[in-house]
Motif scaffolding. Structure first.
Motif, PDB file in Angstrom:
ATOM      1  N   VAL A 232       0.662  -1.065   0.223  1.00  0.00           N
ATOM      2  CA  VAL A 232       0.208   0.175  -0.015  1.00  0.00           C
ATOM      3  C   VAL A 232       1.317   1.120  -0.249  1.00  0.00           C
ATOM      4  O   VAL A 232       1.587   1.017   0.648  1.00  0.00           O
ATOM      5  CB  VAL A 232      -0.845  -0.159   1.269  1.00  0.00           C
ATOM      6  CG1 VAL A 232      -0.463   0.069   2.192  1.00  0.00           C
ATOM      7  CG2 VAL A 232      -1.911   1.377   1.115  1.00  0.00           C
ATOM      8  N   SER A 233       0.737   2.171  -1.011  1.00  0.00           N
ATOM      9  CA  SER A 233       1.390   3.475  -1.029  1.00  0.00           C
ATOM     10  C   SER A 233       0.555   4.892  -0.137  1.00  0.00           C
ATOM     11  O   SER A 233      -0.995   4.759  -0.590  1.00  0.00           O
ATOM     12  CB  SER A 233       1.655   3.886  -2.233  1.00  0.00           C
ATOM     13  OG  SER A 233       2.352   4.952  -2.128  1.00  0.00           O
ATOM     14  N   ASP A 234       1.257   5.462   0.559  1.00  0.00           N
ATOM     15  CA  ASP A 234       0.503   6.377   1.370  1.00  0.00           C
ATOM     16  C   ASP A 234       0.247   7.958   0.129  1.00  0.00           C
ATOM     17  O   ASP A 234      -0.300   8.851   0.605  1.00  0.00           O
ATOM     18  CB  ASP A 234       1.140   6.615   3.168  1.00  0.00           C
ATOM     19  CG  ASP A 234       2.837   7.295   2.670  1.00  0.00           C
ATOM     20  OD1 ASP A 234       3.324   7.399   1.785  1.00  0.00           O
ATOM     21  OD2 ASP A 234       3.244   7.302   3.664  1.00  0.00           O
ATOM     22  N   GLY A 235       0.723   7.642  -0.704  1.00  0.00           N
ATOM     23  CA  GLY A 235       1.171   8.671  -1.760  1.00  0.00           C
ATOM     24  C   GLY A 235       2.112   9.678  -1.375  1.00  0.00           C
ATOM     25  O   GLY A 235       1.967  10.341  -1.612  1.00  0.00           O
ATOM     26  N   LEU A 236       3.126   9.594  -0.252  1.00  0.00           N
ATOM     27  CA  LEU A 236       3.950  10.843  -0.027  1.00  0.00           C
ATOM     28  C   LEU A 236       5.333  10.330  -0.154  1.00  0.00           C
ATOM     29  O   LEU A 236       6.477  10.709   0.787  1.00  0.00           O
ATOM     30  CB  LEU A 236       3.545  11.083   1.651  1.00  0.00           C
ATOM     31  CG  LEU A 236       1.953  11.366   1.722  1.00  0.00           C
ATOM     32  CD1 LEU A 236       1.968  11.345   3.171  1.00  0.00           C
ATOM     33  CD2 LEU A 236       2.442  12.790   1.122  1.00  0.00           C
ATOM     34  N   GLY A 237       5.269   8.851  -0.947  1.00  0.00           N
ATOM     35  CA  GLY A 237       7.105   8.626  -1.148  1.00  0.00           C
ATOM     36  C   GLY A 237       7.212   7.427  -0.058  1.00  0.00           C
ATOM     37  O   GLY A 237       7.942   6.700   0.039  1.00  0.00           O
ATOM     38  N   HIS A 238       5.835   6.621   0.456  1.00  0.00           N
ATOM     39  CA  HIS A 238       6.472   5.994   2.003  1.00  0.00           C
ATOM     40  C   HIS A 238       5.239   4.480   1.464  1.00  0.00           C
ATOM     41  O   HIS A 238       4.080   4.696   0.628  1.00  0.00           O
ATOM     42  CB  HIS A 238       6.628   5.582   3.040  1.00  0.00           C
ATOM     43  CG  HIS A 238       6.797   4.258   3.833  1.00  0.00           C
ATOM     44  ND1 HIS A 238       5.638   3.947   4.675  1.00  0.00           N
ATOM     45  CD2 HIS A 238       8.291   4.211   4.635  1.00  0.00           C
ATOM     46  CE1 HIS A 238       6.442   3.028   5.089  1.00  0.00           C
ATOM     47  NE2 HIS A 238       7.436   2.885   4.910  1.00  0.00           N
ATOM     48  N   VAL A 239       5.766   3.184   1.111  1.00  0.00           N
ATOM     49  CA  VAL A 239       5.436   2.349   0.124  1.00  0.00           C
ATOM     50  C   VAL A 239       5.340   0.811   1.288  1.00  0.00           C
ATOM     51  O   VAL A 239       6.304   1.032   2.125  1.00  0.00           O
ATOM     52  CB  VAL A 239       5.366   1.606  -0.695  1.00  0.00           C
ATOM     53  CG1 VAL A 239       4.520  -0.257  -1.208  1.00  0.00           C
ATOM     54  CG2 VAL A 239       5.518   2.798  -2.715  1.00  0.00           C
ATOM     55  N   SER A 240       3.800   0.605   2.464  1.00  0.00           N
ATOM     56  CA  SER A 240       4.351  -0.615   2.998  1.00  0.00           C
ATOM     57  C   SER A 240       3.827  -1.393   2.113  1.00  0.00           C
ATOM     58  O   SER A 240       3.159  -2.204   1.427  1.00  0.00           O
ATOM     59  CB  SER A 240       3.621  -0.401   4.239  1.00  0.00           C
ATOM     60  OG  SER A 240       3.553   1.238   4.783  1.00  0.00           O
ATOM     61  N   TYR A 241       4.439  -3.127   3.235  1.00  0.00           N
ATOM     62  CA  TYR A 241       4.678  -4.281   2.839  1.00  0.00           C
ATOM     63  C   TYR A 241       2.898  -4.593   3.551  1.00  0.00           C
ATOM     64  O   TYR A 241       3.036  -4.606   4.359  1.00  0.00           O
ATOM     65  CB  TYR A 241       5.521  -5.173   3.131  1.00  0.00           C
ATOM     66  CG  TYR A 241       5.735  -6.059   2.675  1.00  0.00           C
ATOM     67  CD1 TYR A 241       5.132  -6.362   0.790  1.00  0.00           C
ATOM     68  CD2 TYR A 241       4.987  -7.718   3.853  1.00  0.00           C
ATOM     69  CE1 TYR A 241       4.885  -8.577   0.884  1.00  0.00           C
ATOM     70  CE2 TYR A 241       5.093  -9.107   3.355  1.00  0.00           C
ATOM     71  CZ  TYR A 241       5.097  -9.401   2.238  1.00  0.00           C
ATOM     72  OH  TYR A 241       5.161 -11.042   2.221  1.00  0.00           O
ATOM     73  N   VAL A 293       6.359   4.989  -8.416  1.00  0.00           N
ATOM     74  CA  VAL A 293       5.103   5.034  -7.756  1.00  0.00           C
ATOM     75  C   VAL A 293       4.302   5.590  -6.111  1.00  0.00           C
ATOM     76  O   VAL A 293       3.090   6.717  -5.813  1.00  0.00           O
ATOM     77  CB  VAL A 293       3.554   3.943  -7.555  1.00  0.00           C
ATOM     78  CG1 VAL A 293       4.364   3.062  -8.636  1.00  0.00           C
ATOM     79  CG2 VAL A 293       3.854   2.840  -6.747  1.00  0.00           C
ATOM     80  N   GLY A 294       5.192   6.504  -5.615  1.00  0.00           N
ATOM     81  CA  GLY A 294       4.959   6.678  -4.391  1.00  0.00           C
ATOM     82  C   GLY A 294       4.453   8.010  -4.261  1.00  0.00           C
ATOM     83  O   GLY A 294       3.444   7.911  -2.707  1.00  0.00           O
ATOM     84  N   THR A 295       4.820   8.827  -4.897  1.00  0.00           N
ATOM     85  CA  THR A 295       4.417   9.929  -4.877  1.00  0.00           C
ATOM     86  C   THR A 295       3.173  10.254  -5.466  1.00  0.00           C
ATOM     87  O   THR A 295       2.829  11.492  -5.515  1.00  0.00           O
ATOM     88  CB  THR A 295       5.586  11.134  -4.885  1.00  0.00           C
ATOM     89  OG1 THR A 295       5.863  10.752  -6.149  1.00  0.00           O
ATOM     90  CG2 THR A 295       6.390  11.196  -3.621  1.00  0.00           C
ATOM     91  N   THR A 296       2.821   9.715  -6.632  1.00  0.00           N
ATOM     92  CA  THR A 296       1.714   9.895  -7.276  1.00  0.00           C
ATOM     93  C   THR A 296       0.385   9.286  -7.191  1.00  0.00           C
ATOM     94  O   THR A 296      -0.397   9.657  -7.236  1.00  0.00           O
ATOM     95  CB  THR A 296       1.956   9.100  -9.188  1.00  0.00           C
ATOM     96  OG1 THR A 296       3.536  10.379  -9.318  1.00  0.00           O
ATOM     97  CG2 THR A 296       1.366   9.719  -9.828  1.00  0.00           C
ATOM     98  N   TYR A 297       0.549   7.543  -6.992  1.00  0.00           N
ATOM     99  CA  TYR A 297      -0.646   7.065  -6.025  1.00  0.00           C
ATOM    100  C   TYR A 297      -0.558   6.642  -4.613  1.00  0.00           C
ATOM    101  O   TYR A 297      -0.025   6.902  -3.673  1.00  0.00           O
ATOM    102  CB  TYR A 297       0.248   5.539  -7.149  1.00  0.00           C
ATOM    103  CG  TYR A 297      -1.620   4.558  -7.205  1.00  0.00           C
ATOM    104  CD1 TYR A 297      -2.455   4.867  -7.268  1.00  0.00           C
ATOM    105  CD2 TYR A 297      -0.571   3.686  -6.201  1.00  0.00           C
ATOM    106  CE1 TYR A 297      -3.227   3.605  -6.788  1.00  0.00           C
ATOM    107  CE2 TYR A 297      -2.170   2.353  -5.732  1.00  0.00           C
ATOM    108  CZ  TYR A 297      -3.302   2.430  -6.145  1.00  0.00           C
ATOM    109  OH  TYR A 297      -4.211   1.539  -5.476  1.00  0.00           O
ATOM    110  N   SER A 298      -1.871   6.724  -4.759  1.00  0.00           N
ATOM    111  CA  SER A 298      -1.963   6.604  -2.806  1.00  0.00           C
ATOM    112  C   SER A 298      -2.963   5.334  -2.763  1.00  0.00           C
ATOM    113  O   SER A 298      -4.122   5.228  -3.647  1.00  0.00           O
ATOM    114  CB  SER A 298      -3.050   8.024  -2.082  1.00  0.00           C
ATOM    115  OG  SER A 298      -3.677   7.145  -0.922  1.00  0.00           O
ATOM    116  N   GLY A 299      -2.654   4.651  -2.592  1.00  0.00           N
ATOM    117  CA  GLY A 299      -3.830   3.216  -1.827  1.00  0.00           C
ATOM    118  C   GLY A 299      -2.790   1.991  -2.445  1.00  0.00           C
ATOM    119  O   GLY A 299      -1.785   1.754  -2.565  1.00  0.00           O
ATOM    120  N   PRO A 300      -4.021   0.943  -2.303  1.00  0.00           N
ATOM    121  CA  PRO A 300      -3.374  -0.760  -2.527  1.00  0.00           C
ATOM    122  C   PRO A 300      -2.429  -0.880  -4.374  1.00  0.00           C
ATOM    123  O   PRO A 300      -3.555  -0.717  -4.743  1.00  0.00           O
ATOM    124  CB  PRO A 300      -4.707  -1.447  -1.942  1.00  0.00           C
ATOM    125  CG  PRO A 300      -6.108  -0.922  -2.330  1.00  0.00           C
ATOM    126  CD  PRO A 300      -4.892   0.862  -2.310  1.00  0.00           C
TER     127      PRO A 300
END
Length: 383
Positions: A232-241, A293-300
């Protein structure tokens, strides 16, 4: 409050490219029959937009699993309940989370009465569509395979072709090739080529090049099993597993998921691949996805992978396995995320195996309607 909507036609809508898209009958039926799905990961008080609220209530009840206390609303119900002259839905208090973002679902949501302030702009949708192009997966695979720690235990080649000559050149070089349209849904827009293009395959390539601008070619792998990693991407540059997805396909189309603890899934994969490899790929993907995609996309989102049989050698009677670490990038929610929402919690180490919930299978069936089925896994079930 979050407004959820299940739009399984998303990949087809991306290929179509604009807001005036009418999904085929099967996609509309799937959307209506399984429109309740967001209740599996929603929170109490959320709204799930559906085609038929009564049907959604009945279908969700048949599943017999814990679900959030959501409001199933049709577009007409939504417009009545959230009339803008009475209720103001602001971005600070409300979010919208479809299965996947595209121009068609934004238009549908706006028509239902969701304010434009809660919806992505044309520029944002255009950026997401470009990131959903298969060339993004081509780049991710190349980056993963170029890592010296991963290269010896991974496999996979892919390239974007923009002319028929380049397609023919790749087929001549790799011989056994999978051709894919840049935007296409599961099981569609994929052609398997063995040594040469048939006349119908040449026609398909010509049409895809004209309509979508390119064709992605992948070297064929001898698949042992499918699986994926969900993020999941938070849209702020961080992607969590989020977890592993062990799923099955038939002719490229999704057929089901294993519902099990992460520990159980890791044990199953451990029969083919070292856990250290999976951990390294997961960490590397989080870095690459954050940058891509981290700063462009927010979501799973999800990355589909593949356990591949390595070529047999004289020193080994049984071929070992390699990992194709990026077969697909799904810049949307996936059935793997649904499976994670339904999977059993991890078992604390101090508890005995007698309380361990056995794995189950999650499948979508169709007789008279599409249904989500959960059943006990049998010993001879194929993953």
């Amino acid at each position: 409050m979050i407004i959820h909507v299940f739009n399984p036609e998303h990949d087809l809508a991306l290929a179509h490219g604009d807001s005036h898209f009418t999904p085929p009958h099967a996609a509309r039926e799937l959307r209506m029959n399984l429109g309740f799905l967001p209740a599996l990961w929603a929170s109490d008080g959320d709204v799930v937009l559906v085609d038929d609220a009564d049907y959604a209530h009945k279908a969700s009840a048949r599943l017999h699993v814990a679900q959030a206390k959501v409001a199933f609303l049709t577009p007409e119900d939504f417009r009545l309940r959230f009339n803008p002259s009475v209720v103001v839905l602001s971005p600070g208090e409300c979010q919208v989370q479809p299965w996947g973002w595209d121009a068609a679902v934004r238009h549908r949501l706006f028509q239902a009465g969701v304010p434009a302030s809660l919806l992505p702009s044309d520029d944002q949708l255009a950026a997401l569509r470009q990131l959903s192009h298969r060339r993004t997966a081509v780049g991710l695979l190349s980056a993963l395979r170029s890592d010296p720690l991963l290269a010896p235990l991974t496999v996979g080649q892919s390239v974007e072709c923009t002319t028929m000559d380049s397609v023919l050149q790749v087929v001549g070089l790799w011989r056994h090739v999978v051709l894919k349209a840049p935007w296409s849904s599961s099981g569609r827009g994929i052609k398997y080529v063995n040594r040469s293009l048939s006349r119908s395959q040449q026609g398909w390539c010509a049409n895809t090049l004209r309509e979508q601008g390119s064709v992605v070619a992948e070297a064929y792998n001898d698949k042992v099993m499918d699986f994926g990693m969900e993020f999941v991407s938070d849209g702020l540059g961080h992607v969590s597993y989020c977890g592993l997805s062990l799923f099955s396909t038939l002719n490229g189309a999704y057929t089901g998921n294993l519902l099990a603890t992460e520990a159980d899934k890791e044990v199953l994969l451990g029969a083919y691949l070292p856990s250290s490899l999976l951990g390294e790929v997961r960490s590397r993907l989080q870095e690459l996805l954050a940058a891509t995609v981290g700063t462009t996309y927010s979501g799973p989102l999800g990355i589909d992978m593949m356990v591949v049989a390595a070529p047999q050698t004289a020193s080994s009677a049984v071929p070992s396995c390699l990992l194709n670490p990026c077969v697909e990038l799904n810049l949307r929610r996936t059935m793997g995320h649904v499976a994670l929402a339904l999977s059993p919690a991890e078992r604390p180490p101090h508890l005995s195996s007698s309380v361990h919930q056995p794995p189950r299978l999650m499948q979508i069936t169709h007789i008279s309607n599409y249904e989500l089925k959960l059943r006990r896994q049998l010993a001879n079930d194929q993953r």
